[in-house]
Design an enzyme around this catalytic site. Structure first.
Site, PDB file in Angstrom:
ATOM      1  N   HIS A 177       0.544  -0.944   0.223  1.00  0.00           N
ATOM      2  CA  HIS A 177       0.625  -0.132   0.132  1.00  0.00           C
ATOM      3  C   HIS A 177       0.901   1.630   0.235  1.00  0.00           C
ATOM      4  O   HIS A 177       0.664   2.235  -0.660  1.00  0.00           O
ATOM      5  CB  HIS A 177      -0.611   0.115   1.546  1.00  0.00           C
ATOM      6  CG  HIS A 177      -2.289  -0.347   0.914  1.00  0.00           C
ATOM      7  ND1 HIS A 177      -3.264  -0.423   1.207  1.00  0.00           N
ATOM      8  CD2 HIS A 177      -2.062  -1.928   0.761  1.00  0.00           C
ATOM      9  CE1 HIS A 177      -4.131  -1.103   0.784  1.00  0.00           C
ATOM     10  NE2 HIS A 177      -3.278  -3.083   0.747  1.00  0.00           N
ATOM     11  N   ASP A 232      -6.137   5.968   2.439  1.00  0.00           N
ATOM     12  CA  ASP A 232      -6.211   4.537   2.279  1.00  0.00           C
ATOM     13  C   ASP A 232      -7.686   4.172   2.678  1.00  0.00           C
ATOM     14  O   ASP A 232      -7.884   4.569   4.040  1.00  0.00           O
ATOM     15  CB  ASP A 232      -5.213   4.167   2.717  1.00  0.00           C
ATOM     16  CG  ASP A 232      -4.954   2.379   2.368  1.00  0.00           C
ATOM     17  OD1 ASP A 232      -6.223   2.047   2.345  1.00  0.00           O
ATOM     18  OD2 ASP A 232      -3.911   1.768   2.173  1.00  0.00           O
ATOM     19  N   HIS A 278       1.985 -14.062  -7.650  1.00  0.00           N
ATOM     20  CA  HIS A 278       0.902 -14.506  -6.418  1.00  0.00           C
ATOM     21  C   HIS A 278      -0.287 -13.184  -6.970  1.00  0.00           C
ATOM     22  O   HIS A 278      -1.566 -13.666  -6.458  1.00  0.00           O
ATOM     23  CB  HIS A 278       0.988 -14.230  -5.557  1.00  0.00           C
ATOM     24  CG  HIS A 278       1.089 -12.279  -4.765  1.00  0.00           C
ATOM     25  ND1 HIS A 278       2.073 -11.371  -6.005  1.00  0.00           N
ATOM     26  CD2 HIS A 278       1.234 -11.910  -3.221  1.00  0.00           C
ATOM     27  CE1 HIS A 278       2.193 -10.556  -5.601  1.00  0.00           C
ATOM     28  NE2 HIS A 278       1.398 -11.058  -3.713  1.00  0.00           N
ATOM     29  N   SER A 333       2.262  -6.019  -8.214  1.00  0.00           N
ATOM     30  CA  SER A 333       3.393  -7.175  -9.203  1.00  0.00           C
ATOM     31  C   SER A 333       2.003  -7.060 -10.400  1.00  0.00           C
ATOM     32  O   SER A 333       2.812  -7.040 -11.293  1.00  0.00           O
ATOM     33  CB  SER A 333       2.880  -8.145  -8.231  1.00  0.00           C
ATOM     34  OG  SER A 333       4.137  -8.232  -7.406  1.00  0.00           O
TER      35      SER A 333
END
Ligand code: UDX
Length: 459
Positions: free
Chosen positions: A24, A116, A354, A359
């Site tokens: 984050h 956030d 993952h 990513s």
């Protein structure tokens, strides 16, 4: 700084508050850099005192401010997540308010809190202090749209056995195992389920909703969401030097939880042929079980390809005995690497990932085909898009216990790298990379949204 933006931006000071985990912090910090580039001259990054003690921060242009989560010397290892989050809210909102008042007293009042939504109480603090508030969603629009449906009660959890095809407007039909794990395996992490659903509490008071994505990538769902909320795609928040190349060198993250092995990775990659190496990483949080680690290891071996594998220190003991020595001709195993340098290296041909959202976006933006091995949270949904919507890779599916066998690992790698679908995947990879660059380049869809924000904040 772009011409003409300097004067109007002199007033703005934004405070950035990410949930204190690497996945984050990275995108919010990169977004902050884009704001600086547009001329917002003051940015303050807010992290917990505990995180400040355990990480290395080095970004001169962005000042650092700490608040307390109630555990300045580290939370007890046995604390449950619900208790931690409740304490963070209680102490965090008070100390955030104090920090903002302190900044105002020192002549640097905050104009906008970019928070956030995993920390929805920050919105309340911003409104109490009468400053603008912008929510910054670090996960995909598709995933947040699913959570929003749960929040509104339009998607019932737990899913019923009959829910074999889940239809949500703006999204392709989804199977239960395409859903975020908090939905498909409802009840496994109750506090985190609360976090992702509570992101929308009071959100109508936010002045902007930013998503780390780009319009072309999630067009259908963005159009659907934008009918009822001020949704703005502002990504991918990849450092400019890897993407639109407008800034000379902004590669360093500024805040890193792990220390990367840099020189050794590049040197090793430099010795490999172009498009010959598989890069493997499961991000900063995922924990593979011992058997999965073993199957993955032997699957890499079975593929007979060179590989660069990030195995965090806490995961190292799960590697099969002697694996590193036995495969030293083929592979390099490191505890953390400079992922963007690796993904943009010409030696890389495939990313076994993952599918954490960062990513995934990095692979999309740097044009690397993927083998998706989702573990939990949003990763299954990201994998669905990688394989079936963007057609940039394949998903390695597990058996009834979720275990992905070594044969599956190897055959997915071969399929992506040289199988029947490899040509189509390669074409799509090039297409999405170009679209990602266009979105962030001057006048691109995300660039315009960022510019619009800066202009409205400073006018
Ligand atoms: C978490 C969640 O798990 C993910 O699903 C969610 O979308 C975001 O928050 P994480 O698991 O760490 O994140 O994965 P990811 O989102 O991929 O972020 C990892 C970041 O660490 C990426 O920016 C990546 O470039 C970086 N990284 C990873 C490195 O710099 N070096 C490494 O060796 C591995």
């Amino acid at each position: 700084m772009e011409k003409g933006e300097e004067k109007e931006a002199e007033k703005a000071h934004c405070l950035i508050l990410p949930f204190p985990i690497q996945g984050h912090i990275n995108p919010m910090l990169q977004f902050a850099k884009r704001l600086l580039q547009k001329g917002i001259i003051g940015i303050t990054l807010v992290i917990t005192k505990q995180l400040a003690k355990t990480t290395h921060y080095s970004s001169a242009a962005i000042s650092l401010q700490t608040i307390s989560d109630g555990f300045d010397d580290g939370a007890p290892t046995d604390i449950n997540q619900a208790d931690y989050l409740a304490r963070f809210e209680e102490v965090g909102s008070t100390t955030l308010k104090e920090a903002m008042q302190g900044l105002a007293d020192s002549g640097r009042p905050v104009d906008c809190v970019i928070f956030d939504p995993f920390l929805p109480w920050a919105l309340q603090v911003a409104k109490e202090l009468a400053v603008f508030a912008a929510a910054f969603f670090t996960q995909s629009c598709a995933v947040d749209h699913i959570y929003h449906h749960v929040y509104k009660g339009e998607l019932k959890v737990p899913l019923l056995p009959g829910d074999q095809e889940i239809l949500i407007p703006g999204l392709p039909p989804l199977r239960p195992d395409d859903m975020p794990s908090f939905v498909s395996s409802y009840g496994t992490y109750p506090p985190l389920f609360e976090v992702v659903v509570n992101q929308f509490t009071g959100l109508d008071k936010a002045d902007w909703l930013f998503f780390n994505t780009f319009y072309n990538l999630e067009k259908e769902v963005i159009d659907y969401m934008a009918k009822s909320a001020p949704v703005k795609a502002i990504g991918p928040t990849i450092p400019s030097m890897y993407l639109d190349k407008r800034l000379p060198d902004d590669r360093e993250y500024g805040l890193s939880v792990y220390k990367a092995v840099t020189g050794a990775c590049t040197e090793w990659l430099n010795q490999r042929r172009p498009e010959s190496v598989i890069y493997v990483s499961f991000g900063s949080l995922a924990k593979l079980d011992d058997r999965q680690m073993e199957e993955l290891a032997w699957g890499l071996r079975l593929s007979n390809k060179h590989f660069l594998w990030v195995v965090r220190a806490t995961e190292e003991s799960k590697l099969p005995k002697d694996f590193a020595e036995e495969t030293s001709e083929k592979g390099l195993i490191v505890s953390w690497c400079p992922q963007l340098d690796v993904l943009s290296h010409e030696a890389i041909c495939c990313f076994v990932t993952h599918c954490g959202w960062n990513s995934t976006l990095e692979s999309v933006s740097l044009g690397v085909p993927m083998v998706a091995m989702p573990q939990w949270t949003d990763q299954s949904t990201n994998s669905k898009f990688v394989m079936d919507v963007w057609k940039m890779g394949v998903r390695a599916r597990g058996d009834e216990n979720g275990l992905v066998s070594r044969e599956t690992v190897a055959s997915c790698i071969m399929e992506v790298v040289e199988g029947e679908r490899a040509v189509e995947i390669k074409q799509n990879v090039i297409k999405w990379k170009e679209l990602a660059i266009q979105a962030m380049a001057q006048g691109g869809s995300s660039d315009l949204n960022i510019q619009e924000f800066v202009t409205s904040l400073t006018s």
